[in-house]
Design a protein around this motif. Structure first.
Motif, PDB file in Angstrom:
ATOM      1  N   VAL A 116       0.875  -1.206   0.201  1.00 31.87           N
ATOM      2  CA  VAL A 116       0.079  -0.021  -0.066  1.00 31.87           C
ATOM      3  C   VAL A 116       0.866   1.131   0.099  1.00 31.87           C
ATOM      4  CG1 VAL A 116      -1.680   1.317   1.375  1.00 31.87           C
ATOM      5  CG2 VAL A 116      -1.720  -1.058   1.169  1.00 31.87           C
ATOM      6  N   HIS A 117       0.729   2.305  -0.745  1.00 37.30           N
ATOM      7  CA  HIS A 117       1.403   3.335  -1.017  1.00 37.30           C
ATOM      8  C   HIS A 117       1.000   4.662   0.093  1.00 37.30           C
ATOM      9  CE1 HIS A 117       3.902   6.346  -3.310  1.00 37.30           C
ATOM     10  NE2 HIS A 117       2.930   7.067  -3.165  1.00 37.30           N
ATOM     11  N   THR A 118      -0.216   4.720   0.467  1.00 38.36           N
ATOM     12  CA  THR A 118      -0.495   5.780   1.511  1.00 38.36           C
ATOM     13  C   THR A 118      -1.661   5.352   2.241  1.00 38.36           C
ATOM     14  OG1 THR A 118      -1.142   8.251   1.651  1.00 38.36           O
ATOM     15  CG2 THR A 118      -2.018   6.967  -0.216  1.00 38.36           C
ATOM     16  N   ALA A 119      -1.566   5.701   3.459  1.00 35.52           N
ATOM     17  CA  ALA A 119      -2.719   5.604   4.502  1.00 35.52           C
ATOM     18  C   ALA A 119      -3.370   6.777   5.015  1.00 35.52           C
ATOM     19  CB  ALA A 119      -2.227   4.959   5.939  1.00 35.52           C
ATOM     20  N   LEU A 160      -8.282  15.658   7.799  1.00 37.06           N
ATOM     21  CA  LEU A 160      -7.712  14.615   6.580  1.00 37.06           C
ATOM     22  C   LEU A 160      -6.224  14.349   7.137  1.00 37.06           C
ATOM     23  CD1 LEU A 160      -8.142  12.051   4.745  1.00 37.06           C
ATOM     24  CD2 LEU A 160      -7.687  13.782   3.042  1.00 37.06           C
ATOM     25  N   TRP A 161      -5.630  13.283   7.482  1.00 47.61           N
ATOM     26  CA  TRP A 161      -4.456  12.731   7.772  1.00 47.61           C
ATOM     27  C   TRP A 161      -3.847  11.823   6.954  1.00 47.61           C
ATOM     28  CZ3 TRP A 161      -1.678  14.604  12.420  1.00 47.61           C
ATOM     29  CH2 TRP A 161      -2.366  15.453  13.283  1.00 47.61           C
ATOM     30  N   GLN A 162      -2.708  11.987   6.494  1.00 48.61           N
ATOM     31  CA  GLN A 162      -2.222  11.060   5.624  1.00 48.61           C
ATOM     32  C   GLN A 162      -0.728  10.788   5.940  1.00 48.61           C
ATOM     33  OE1 GLN A 162      -1.183  13.064   1.651  1.00 48.61           O
ATOM     34  NE2 GLN A 162      -1.214  11.108   0.633  1.00 48.61           N
ATOM     35  N   LEU A 163      -0.248   9.402   5.778  1.00 50.67           N
ATOM     36  CA  LEU A 163       0.967   8.771   5.809  1.00 50.67           C
ATOM     37  C   LEU A 163       1.452   8.186   4.692  1.00 50.67           C
ATOM     38  CD1 LEU A 163       3.409   7.904   7.786  1.00 50.67           C
ATOM     39  CD2 LEU A 163       1.900   5.986   8.330  1.00 50.67           C
ATOM     40  N   MET A 164       2.632   8.615   4.215  1.00 53.60           N
ATOM     41  CA  MET A 164       3.135   7.959   2.952  1.00 53.60           C
ATOM     42  C   MET A 164       3.812   6.606   3.431  1.00 53.60           C
ATOM     43  SD  MET A 164       1.857   9.905   0.767  1.00 53.60           S
ATOM     44  CE  MET A 164       2.551   9.099  -0.567  1.00 53.60           C
ATOM     45  N   LEU A 165       3.440   5.661   2.805  1.00 54.67           N
ATOM     46  CA  LEU A 165       3.919   4.246   3.353  1.00 54.67           C
ATOM     47  C   LEU A 165       5.176   3.725   2.789  1.00 54.67           C
ATOM     48  CD1 LEU A 165       0.599   2.300   4.020  1.00 54.67           C
ATOM     49  CD2 LEU A 165       2.323   3.408   5.902  1.00 54.67           C
ATOM     50  N   ARG A 166       5.339   4.198   1.358  1.00 51.57           N
ATOM     51  CA  ARG A 166       6.596   3.590   0.505  1.00 51.57           C
ATOM     52  C   ARG A 166       7.305   4.722   0.060  1.00 51.57           C
ATOM     53  NH1 ARG A 166       5.821  -1.476  -0.091  1.00 51.57           N
ATOM     54  NH2 ARG A 166       7.169  -1.864  -1.844  1.00 51.57           N
TER      55      ARG A 166
END
Length: 166
Positions: A116-119, A160-166
């Motif tokens: 997964v790219h983003t959460a 909205l909160w975002q976390l880049m996973l990759r």
């Protein structure tokens, strides 16, 4: 003496406890914009419908479910397939004990392993505890949607909160 918190994939036997945590939030809080309790049948469908990159985890201590974490598709269109909307919900007795962080740590590791790219997470405002949890787990706020929900006789903003996973 209590045992450490165990985070694991949810099974059918956990669904009444998950429903109880969620439905309490439906009735008393704004962490969900559902207006009516969903009950166990809703969670049976969620568990049965998990696909690649989707997860339903529970945190358990001494055989008691303290809360859950979920990851599901962000939106239904194919270009969103590498993004997941995530959430953590806790029983009142689990708040402030690191259970939310334990759930997110496990969930985010699974999402990374899934490619997964983003959460993305949506936080109803005001909610300093949820904002602190997301910040602690590496998420960043990316925008506020003003007055998008109406619950408990008031308008509610979401962030909205975002976390880049990759």
């Amino acid at each position: 003496m209590s045992t450490p918190v165990l985070v694991r994939p949810a099974v059918a036997a956990d669904l009444p406890a998950i429903a109880a945590v969620y439905d309490h939030q439906v009735r008393t809080g704004v962490a969900t914009f559902d207006l009516e309790p969903q009950g166990t049948a809703y969670w049976e469908q969620r568990l049965a419908g998990l696909g690649p990159g989707d997860h339903l985890l529970v945190a358990e201590e001494d055989g008691e479910v303290l809360g859950y974490a979920a990851a599901s598709p962000y939106r239904p269109r194919p270009a969103y397939r590498h993004a997941r909307e995530v959430s953590v919900h806790l029983a009142d007795t689990a708040r402030g004990r690191g259970v939310g962080s334990a759930l997110y740590d496990d969930l985010l590791a699974r999402l990374r392993a899934d490619g997964v790219h983003t959460a993305l997470a949506v936080v109803a405002l005001p909610n300093p505890a949820s904002r602190a949890l997301h910040r602690r787990c590496g998420f960043e706020p990316v925008g506020v949607l003003r007055e998008v929900g109406f619950k408990h006789e008031r308008w509610i903003d979401t962030e909205l909160w975002q976390l880049m996973l990759r």
